[in-house]
Design a protein around this motif. Structure first.
Motif, PDB file in Angstrom:
ATOM      1  N   ASP A 145     -22.625  72.050  41.353  1.00 13.38           N
ATOM      2  CA  ASP A 145     -23.286  71.660  42.603  1.00 13.38           C
ATOM      3  C   ASP A 145     -22.726  70.368  43.193  1.00 13.38           C
ATOM      4  OD1 ASP A 145     -25.035  73.822  42.293  1.00 13.38           O
ATOM      5  OD2 ASP A 145     -26.422  72.625  41.075  1.00 13.38           O
ATOM      6  N   ILE A 146     -21.895  69.658  42.465  1.00 12.11           N
ATOM      7  CA  ILE A 146     -21.368  68.377  42.942  1.00 12.11           C
ATOM      8  C   ILE A 146     -20.644  68.574  44.274  1.00 12.11           C
ATOM      9  CG2 ILE A 146     -19.711  66.524  42.480  1.00 12.11           C
ATOM     10  CD1 ILE A 146     -20.349  66.805  39.521  1.00 12.11           C
ATOM     11  N   GLY A 147     -20.998  67.745  45.241  1.00  8.80           N
ATOM     12  CA  GLY A 147     -20.393  67.816  46.561  1.00  8.80           C
ATOM     13  C   GLY A 147     -21.129  68.713  47.540  1.00  8.80           C
ATOM     14  N   VAL A 148     -22.140  69.412  47.059  1.00 13.37           N
ATOM     15  CA  VAL A 148     -22.912  70.326  47.913  1.00 13.37           C
ATOM     16  C   VAL A 148     -24.200  69.624  48.356  1.00 13.37           C
ATOM     17  CG1 VAL A 148     -24.059  72.576  48.030  1.00 13.37           C
ATOM     18  CG2 VAL A 148     -21.994  72.286  46.633  1.00 13.37           C
ATOM     19  N   PRO A 149     -24.628  69.796  49.618  1.00 20.51           N
ATOM     20  CA  PRO A 149     -25.898  69.204  50.045  1.00 20.51           C
ATOM     21  C   PRO A 149     -27.042  69.649  49.132  1.00 20.51           C
ATOM     22  CG  PRO A 149     -24.684  69.973  51.952  1.00 20.51           C
ATOM     23  CD  PRO A 149     -23.932  70.463  50.735  1.00 20.51           C
ATOM     24  N   LYS A 150     -27.891  68.711  48.776  1.00 24.73           N
ATOM     25  CA  LYS A 150     -28.994  69.023  47.864  1.00 24.73           C
ATOM     26  C   LYS A 150     -29.883  70.139  48.392  1.00 24.73           C
ATOM     27  CE  LYS A 150     -29.323  64.500  45.598  1.00 24.73           C
ATOM     28  NZ  LYS A 150     -30.139  63.286  45.377  1.00 24.73           N
ATOM     29  N   VAL A 151     -30.131  70.130  49.710  1.00 24.25           N
ATOM     30  CA  VAL A 151     -31.013  71.163  50.264  1.00 24.25           C
ATOM     31  C   VAL A 151     -30.416  72.555  50.101  1.00 24.25           C
ATOM     32  CG1 VAL A 151     -32.254  69.684  51.895  1.00 24.25           C
ATOM     33  CG2 VAL A 151     -30.101  70.764  52.592  1.00 24.25           C
ATOM     34  N   LYS A 152     -29.091  72.661  50.185  1.00 20.37           N
ATOM     35  CA  LYS A 152     -28.445  73.959  50.020  1.00 20.37           C
ATOM     36  C   LYS A 152     -28.568  74.445  48.579  1.00 20.37           C
ATOM     37  CE  LYS A 152     -27.225  74.357  54.261  1.00 20.37           C
ATOM     38  NZ  LYS A 152     -27.936  75.351  55.125  1.00 20.37           N
ATOM     39  N   VAL A 153     -28.403  73.515  47.639  1.00 15.88           N
ATOM     40  CA  VAL A 153     -28.561  73.856  46.230  1.00 15.88           C
ATOM     41  C   VAL A 153     -29.980  74.322  45.955  1.00 15.88           C
ATOM     42  CG1 VAL A 153     -28.549  72.953  43.870  1.00 15.88           C
ATOM     43  CG2 VAL A 153     -26.766  72.258  45.489  1.00 15.88           C
ATOM     44  N   VAL A 154     -30.953  73.551  46.436  1.00 12.93           N
ATOM     45  CA  VAL A 154     -32.354  73.881  46.197  1.00 12.93           C
ATOM     46  C   VAL A 154     -32.721  75.183  46.887  1.00 12.93           C
ATOM     47  CG1 VAL A 154     -34.731  73.124  46.534  1.00 12.93           C
ATOM     48  CG2 VAL A 154     -32.977  71.465  45.863  1.00 12.93           C
ATOM     49  N   GLU A 155     -32.262  75.368  48.113  1.00  9.07           N
ATOM     50  CA  GLU A 155     -32.557  76.604  48.845  1.00  9.07           C
ATOM     51  C   GLU A 155     -32.104  77.828  48.060  1.00  9.07           C
ATOM     52  OE1 GLU A 155     -31.767  78.474  53.297  1.00  9.07           O
ATOM     53  OE2 GLU A 155     -30.233  77.192  52.387  1.00  9.07           O
ATOM     54  N   GLN A 156     -30.874  77.801  47.550  1.00  6.66           N
ATOM     55  CA  GLN A 156     -30.355  78.943  46.802  1.00  6.66           C
ATOM     56  C   GLN A 156     -31.142  79.172  45.528  1.00  6.66           C
ATOM     57  OE1 GLN A 156     -28.133  81.161  47.849  1.00  6.66           O
ATOM     58  NE2 GLN A 156     -28.583  82.297  45.951  1.00  6.66           N
ATOM     59  N   ARG A 157     -31.502  78.083  44.837  1.00 10.16           N
ATOM     60  CA  ARG A 157     -32.282  78.214  43.603  1.00 10.16           C
ATOM     61  C   ARG A 157     -33.641  78.871  43.898  1.00 10.16           C
ATOM     62  NH1 ARG A 157     -28.096  76.557  41.734  1.00 10.16           N
ATOM     63  NH2 ARG A 157     -27.744  74.769  40.353  1.00 10.16           N
ATOM     64  N   LEU A 158     -34.288  78.432  44.956  1.00 10.43           N
ATOM     65  CA  LEU A 158     -35.621  78.954  45.269  1.00 10.43           C
ATOM     66  C   LEU A 158     -35.569  80.427  45.667  1.00 10.43           C
ATOM     67  CD1 LEU A 158     -37.229  75.978  47.227  1.00 10.43           C
ATOM     68  CD2 LEU A 158     -37.206  76.432  44.776  1.00 10.43           C
ATOM     69  N   ILE A 159     -34.537  80.812  46.380  1.00 11.19           N
ATOM     70  CA  ILE A 159     -34.374  82.225  46.763  1.00 11.19           C
ATOM     71  C   ILE A 159     -34.193  83.086  45.517  1.00 11.19           C
ATOM     72  CG2 ILE A 159     -32.816  83.869  47.891  1.00 11.19           C
ATOM     73  CD1 ILE A 159     -32.318  81.703  50.025  1.00 11.19           C
ATOM     74  N   GLU A 160     -33.442  82.572  44.554  1.00 15.67           N
ATOM     75  CA  GLU A 160     -33.231  83.310  43.307  1.00 15.67           C
ATOM     76  C   GLU A 160     -34.512  83.391  42.490  1.00 15.67           C
ATOM     77  OE1 GLU A 160     -30.097  81.199  41.423  1.00 15.67           O
ATOM     78  OE2 GLU A 160     -28.525  81.942  42.774  1.00 15.67           O
ATOM     79  N   ASN A 188     -37.769  83.165  43.683  1.00 17.36           N
ATOM     80  CA  ASN A 188     -38.785  83.992  44.338  1.00 17.36           C
ATOM     81  C   ASN A 188     -38.348  84.335  45.755  1.00 17.36           C
ATOM     82  OD1 ASN A 188     -41.044  85.275  45.291  1.00 17.36           O
ATOM     83  ND2 ASN A 188     -42.499  83.681  44.653  1.00 17.36           N
ATOM     84  N   PRO A 189     -37.723  85.488  45.941  1.00 22.00           N
ATOM     85  CA  PRO A 189     -37.231  85.875  47.269  1.00 22.00           C
ATOM     86  C   PRO A 189     -38.335  86.128  48.288  1.00 22.00           C
ATOM     87  CG  PRO A 189     -36.998  87.684  45.696  1.00 22.00           C
ATOM     88  CD  PRO A 189     -37.382  86.479  44.904  1.00 22.00           C
ATOM     89  N   GLU A 243     -39.587  74.025  43.165  1.00 22.44           N
ATOM     90  CA  GLU A 243     -39.520  75.184  42.268  1.00 22.44           C
ATOM     91  C   GLU A 243     -40.913  75.613  41.837  1.00 22.44           C
ATOM     92  OE1 GLU A 243     -37.934  76.370  37.809  1.00 22.44           O
ATOM     93  OE2 GLU A 243     -36.675  75.082  39.065  1.00 22.44           O
ATOM     94  N   MET A 244     -41.760  74.653  41.521  1.00 24.44           N
ATOM     95  CA  MET A 244     -43.126  74.994  41.117  1.00 24.44           C
ATOM     96  C   MET A 244     -43.867  75.721  42.230  1.00 24.44           C
ATOM     97  SD  MET A 244     -44.415  71.635  39.050  1.00 24.44           S
ATOM     98  CE  MET A 244     -43.781  71.223  37.436  1.00 24.44           C
ATOM     99  N   LEU A 245     -43.716  75.240  43.450  1.00 28.37           N
ATOM    100  CA  LEU A 245     -44.395  75.878  44.580  1.00 28.37           C
ATOM    101  C   LEU A 245     -43.866  77.288  44.810  1.00 28.37           C
ATOM    102  CD1 LEU A 245     -44.609  72.917  47.118  1.00 28.37           C
ATOM    103  CD2 LEU A 245     -46.497  73.935  45.826  1.00 28.37           C
ATOM    104  N   ALA A 246     -42.550  77.462  44.672  1.00 27.71           N
ATOM    105  CA  ALA A 246     -41.971  78.791  44.849  1.00 27.71           C
ATOM    106  C   ALA A 246     -42.490  79.753  43.788  1.00 27.71           C
ATOM    107  CB  ALA A 246     -40.447  78.714  44.792  1.00 27.71           C
ATOM    108  N   ARG A 247     -42.591  79.297  42.557  1.00 28.73           N
ATOM    109  CA  ARG A 247     -43.088  80.152  41.481  1.00 28.73           C
ATOM    110  C   ARG A 247     -44.564  80.500  41.687  1.00 28.73           C
ATOM    111  NH1 ARG A 247     -39.489  80.868  37.472  1.00 28.73           N
ATOM    112  NH2 ARG A 247     -37.734  79.413  37.331  1.00 28.73           N
ATOM    113  N   CYS A 248     -45.279  79.636  42.380  1.00 30.03           N
ATOM    114  CA  CYS A 248     -46.697  79.900  42.661  1.00 30.03           C
ATOM    115  C   CYS A 248     -46.886  80.822  43.864  1.00 30.03           C
ATOM    116  CB  CYS A 248     -47.441  78.589  42.895  1.00 30.03           C
ATOM    117  SG  CYS A 248     -47.674  77.608  41.398  1.00 30.03           S
TER     118      CYS A 248
END
Length: 258
Positions: free
Chosen positions: A82-97, A99-100, A50-55
């Motif tokens: 997010d329970i039951g969802v792959p962590k990378v999918k959760v993180v990917e969606q958060r990062l897109i939101e 900083n697209p 998240e920090m890298l995306a914000r930068c």
């Protein structure tokens, strides 16, 4: 009285670029051309990504084979939905939101697994550096070796099983001690932990160590300041300590590098 709206358009990186006003000749725009691989998006990786995306990093590769469980909810970033969802999918969606503009490449799987290892190898080869937040020794050794093979900076980081301490260790292959070299730290009898699955977890300690890890990454990419060698943090005393490491001339991982 209505608030006056400035005609000057400010972008999302305005406050980041303001560091130039304090005498630092850096090009924040250069981060758009940088790529970073994050191995493991658990307690550390979800924060560092998240920090890298914000930068405004250009490309972020994320690798993890875990799914979100209830025990992960004490960590910054994960929600009950997010329970039951792959962590990378959760993180990917958060990062897109967040900083697209950042290119996110998410891979769900073990970096040592057939097929995934090729994707990980390619990501490391294309990246300017790698951040490691893995919690098992075989995968950590594998990541360490990949970075050595491609001569890429690896910024290792970890939190102790008690969650009351942690460390950050930038590794320059062929120049500084790699993960396999540092069985003991110069000036102390303290041994490094071998990277085991966490027992306790504090979001505070995770956030501190992830912040230090990303700070070193930014310093490297922006040519700002001097990177630490091996830094530790003690949550009970609030103490930070810096150590000097030495390469092992007989290290099975990096001794062949000049």
């Amino acid at each position: 009285m209505e608030t006056q709206i400035s005609d000057k358009k400010e972008d999302r990186y305005t406050r980041l670029k303001a560091i130039r006003q304090f005498g630092y000749d850096i090009s924040w725009e250069s981060l758009r051309q940088k790529s970073v691989t994050i191995a493991g998006v658990g307690g550390l990786g979800i924060i560092s990504s998240e920090m890298l995306a914000r930068c405004g990093i250009g490309t972020i590769y994320i690798f993890d084979y875990d799914i979100v469980e209830a025990v992960n909810l004490n960590r910054v970033g994960f929600m009950e939905a997010d329970i039951g969802v792959p962590k990378v999918k959760v993180v990917e969606q958060r990062l897109i939101e967040i900083n697209p503009d950042v290119n996110i490449i998410a891979v769900h799987g073990d970096i040592m697994m057939w097929g995934i290892d090729d994707q990980f190898d390619e990501a490391v080869s294309k990246s300017d550096l790698v951040l490691m937040g893995l919690d098992n020794y075989p995968a950590r050794s594998f990541c360490n070796q990949k970075c050595i093979n491609h001569k890429k900076l690896l910024i290792d980081a970890g939190v102790s099983r008690s969650a009351l301490s942690g460390n950050v260790h930038p590794i320059f292959p062929g120049k500084s001690a790699c993960m396999m070299c540092t069985a003991r730290l110069k000036g102390t009898n303290e041994k490094k932990e071998r990277g085991e699955a966490c027992t306790a977890s504090l979001p505070t300690t995770m956030a501190i160590i992830a912040s230090l890890q990303v700070q070193e990454a930014l310093k490297y990419m922006l040519n700002l300041g001097t990177l630490v060698d091996y830094q530790t943090y003690n949550a009970l005393t609030g103490e930070f300590r810096n150590f000097i490491t030495s390469r092992d001339p007989k290290c099975p991982a990096c001794s062949d590098l000049e």
